[in-house]
Design a protein around this motif. Structure first.
Motif, PDB file in Angstrom:
ATOM      1  N   ASP A   1       0.852  -1.183   0.000  1.00 25.13           N
ATOM      2  CA  ASP A   1       0.000   0.000   0.000  1.00 25.13           C
ATOM      3  C   ASP A   1       0.889   1.236   0.000  1.00 25.13           C
ATOM      4  O   ASP A   1       2.116   1.122  -0.125  1.00 25.13           O
TER       5      ASP A   1
ATOM      6  N   THR B   1       0.591   3.594   2.513  1.00 21.82           N
ATOM      7  CA  THR B   1       0.602   4.118   3.881  1.00 21.82           C
ATOM      8  C   THR B   1       1.915   3.809   4.600  1.00 21.82           C
ATOM      9  O   THR B   1       2.543   4.695   5.196  1.00 21.82           O
TER      10      THR B   1
ATOM     11  N   GLN C   1      -3.485   3.160  -6.234  1.00 20.25           N
ATOM     12  CA  GLN C   1      -4.124   3.732  -5.060  1.00 20.25           C
ATOM     13  C   GLN C   1      -3.912   5.239  -5.083  1.00 20.25           C
ATOM     14  O   GLN C   1      -2.889   5.725  -5.570  1.00 20.25           O
TER      15      GLN C   1
ATOM     16  N   ASP D   1      -3.925   8.136  -2.299  1.00 18.03           N
ATOM     17  CA  ASP D   1      -3.956   8.352  -0.856  1.00 18.03           C
ATOM     18  C   ASP D   1      -3.848   9.829  -0.489  1.00 18.03           C
ATOM     19  O   ASP D   1      -3.144  10.602  -1.151  1.00 18.03           O
TER      20      ASP D   1
ATOM     21  N   GLY E   1     -10.104   4.167   4.998  1.00 21.69           N
ATOM     22  CA  GLY E   1      -8.978   4.775   5.691  1.00 21.69           C
ATOM     23  C   GLY E   1      -9.155   4.736   7.187  1.00 21.69           C
ATOM     24  O   GLY E   1      -9.993   4.002   7.709  1.00 21.69           O
TER      25      GLY E   1
ATOM     26  N   SER F   1      -7.791   6.301   1.401  1.00 16.31           N
ATOM     27  CA  SER F   1      -7.349   5.769   0.109  1.00 16.31           C
ATOM     28  C   SER F   1      -8.572   5.588  -0.780  1.00 16.31           C
ATOM     29  O   SER F   1      -9.583   5.024  -0.353  1.00 16.31           O
TER      30      SER F   1
END
Length: 512
Positions: free
Chosen positions: A137, A139, A180, A182, A367, A390
């Motif tokens: 991801d 994050t 993605q 974000d 999220g 996201s």
């Protein structure tokens, strides 16, 4: 017989090398008449023929993209870019800065951050003495960036590909490689202000994309942990049970309960107590109700989570989006790094009968708060509170694409504004001068790559590609110092002075 000629050519190269003669010094006939040359030619032909076999055996090779990936056509790229423009414009409107990180990270950076989903991480073969993995991801790489650069406050957006080694379901917009988008806010701030902004952003994006009715489910990991504690779940099983609860949007409570009891060893009565809570959903009134719950109100963690949710709903009411948000105790978000408020946006399908509830047809954004993740990378364990969201681009792309097909919407694959054409021969130089002038003025323009194209195919191309304007130059126009400007939709033509071309085109484009 191109292969045979190639075979002889290769044999000839080998032969010349063996005879130590420069190329062109002898001919094939001379070689064949030479006893040693004939011998080498036969050997070289045999060797090269044997090399051809493996290539011939590859005739059954299937050309395809790897499982769980896909190509995007020019039409699909237009749809994708429109979606990304909406998303990124919203992120920028809220003051976010752009950021990018490598497609792969050190394996140890990613491990033990995703709970049961850690098995879906793509590991790479050792290169240069480092164990690497493709990012799962955006994050965790962001948290690593904050810790590595000692950044304490940042509002950032990131659009990039991630990879997950799972069984892909193309119909549902799930892939092994996907984008993605974000948005995250890092830093120590007063409670729930950044969290409320994240939910507001989700509402803005989903509304602007016209995907239909949607609902954002919210919960808090502290409330979940409080539920597990008061129901009698051993602390060592909190994450495992949380992962089971996270499946309630895909499978029934009966199946989730079975997984908890049979696969994860939870006592049946404990699972039943959890079921009484996680099947509840509502608005601010449910938050108030949970405050009065005799068991949950005794848990400090749960009370903190409920207090923050109450404050969150106050801010969401001010933002005008509270009606789009539901407190849902089944929402778990199985990733291990979440520490507080969590949320997930789902699209709703209008029911056939008015008395039925809207159906959840899939998650399109999610999220939450992750206050401990940055500290996991900091040598001194310094924490940087973070919250983010996201956007599920692939799922949204599938929905938008399907809607466009349903309504028969035509997609322009280029943004060309002007086409430079001619009805006569030997006018390439004049067309090149015109198009260079348009390009230099920042106007998107094209021309046909032929010395002497016919006018009708040029006009048909403009109609097919949706190009709005055509600039036409011929002998008469050149003699009079004018240019014909043609509107493709109306087919109307006007003559304008050659020196006024750019100004007139810009005027027409600004009016359209």
């Amino acid at each position: 017989m191109p292969q045979l000629r190639l075979l002889h050519r290769r044999a000839w190269t080998v032969l010349l090398g063996q005879l130590r003669r420069p190329p062109g010094a002898v001919c094939i006939r001379a070689v064949r008449s030479h006893s040693q040359g004939q011998k080498y030619l036969q050997v070289a032909e045999a060797l090269f023929a044997s090399q051809l076999k493996p290539h011939q055996e590859k005739s059954n090779f299937i050309i395809k993209t790897p499982k769980g990936t896909r190509d995007l056509s020019p039409q699909q790229m237009v749809v994708r870019e429109k979606i990304l423009n909406v998303v990124v414009s919203c992120f920028k409107r809220h003051g976010a800065k752009g950021l990018d990180t490598p497609a792969f990270e050190l394996k140890e950076i990613l491990t033990e951050k995703y709970g049961e989903d850690s098995g879906l991480i793509y590991d790479l073969k050792d290169q240069g003495g480092e164990l690497l993995s493709l990012r799962y991801d955006l994050t965790v790489p962001f948290a690593r960036y904050l810790a590595m650069n000692k950044v304490k406050k940042m509002k950032r957006y990131h659009v990039g590909k991630v990879w997950r080694r799972e069984s892909p379901t193309i119909v549902q917009g799930r892939y092994r490689e996907f984008y993605q988008c974000d948005f995250d806010i890092a830093g120590q701030f007063d409670p729930m202000i950044p969290d409320a902004e994240c939910l507001k952003i989700m509402c803005e994006i989903l509304s602007e994309l016209h995907l239909g009715d949607f609902l954002i489910k919210v919960n808090d990991r502290r409330i979940l942990d409080g539920i597990f504690a008061v129901c009698g779940v051993p602390e060592s099983k909190f994450h495992a049970i949380c992962s089971s609860v996270d499946k309630l949007d895909k499978i029934s409570w009966k199946d989730v309960r079975h997984e908890m009891v049979v696969k994860k060893g939870l006592a049946p009565e404990v699972a039943d107590r959890i079921g009484d809570y996680v099947q509840c959903h509502g608005g601010i009134s449910l938050v108030e109700q949970m405050f009065q719950d005799p068991r949950l109100s005794q848990n400090k963690q749960a009370l903190e989570g409920l207090g923050d949710l109450k404050l969150l709903f106050e801010y969401l009411t001010v933002f005008g989006v509270a009606e789009k948000v539901s407190f849902d105790l089944s929402l778990a978000r199985g990733l291990d790094y979440y520490t507080g408020v969590i949320y997930e946006a789902v699209l709703l399908q209008t029911p056939v009968h008015a008395e039925e509830e809207p159906l959840n047809v899939g998650s399109v954004a999610a999220g939450g708060r992750y206050d401990g993740l940055v500290g996991m990378f900091d040598p001194r364990g310094h924490k940087v509170p973070c919250v983010g969201l996201s956007i599920g681009v692939e799922r949204i792309f599938s929905i938008v694409e399907q809607k466009m097909k349903t309504f028969g919407e035509k997609i322009r694959t280029t943004e060309t504004q002007v086409f430079v054409a001619t009805p006569q021969k030997n006018f390439l130089q004049e067309r090149l001068k015109l198009i260079a002038e348009l390009w230099d003025a920042g106007i998107k323009a094209e021309l046909m790559y032929k010395n002497n194209p016919k006018l009708l195919p040029q006009l048909h191309y403009c109609e097919n590609m949706g190009i709005p304007l055509v600039v036409i130059i011929g002998e008469q126009e050149l003699k009079e110092g004018v240019i014909k400007l043609r509107s493709v939709p109306s087919r109307e033509e006007v003559a304008i002075k050659r020196e006024n071309l750019v100004a007139e085109v810009q005027k027409r484009l600004s009016e359209s």
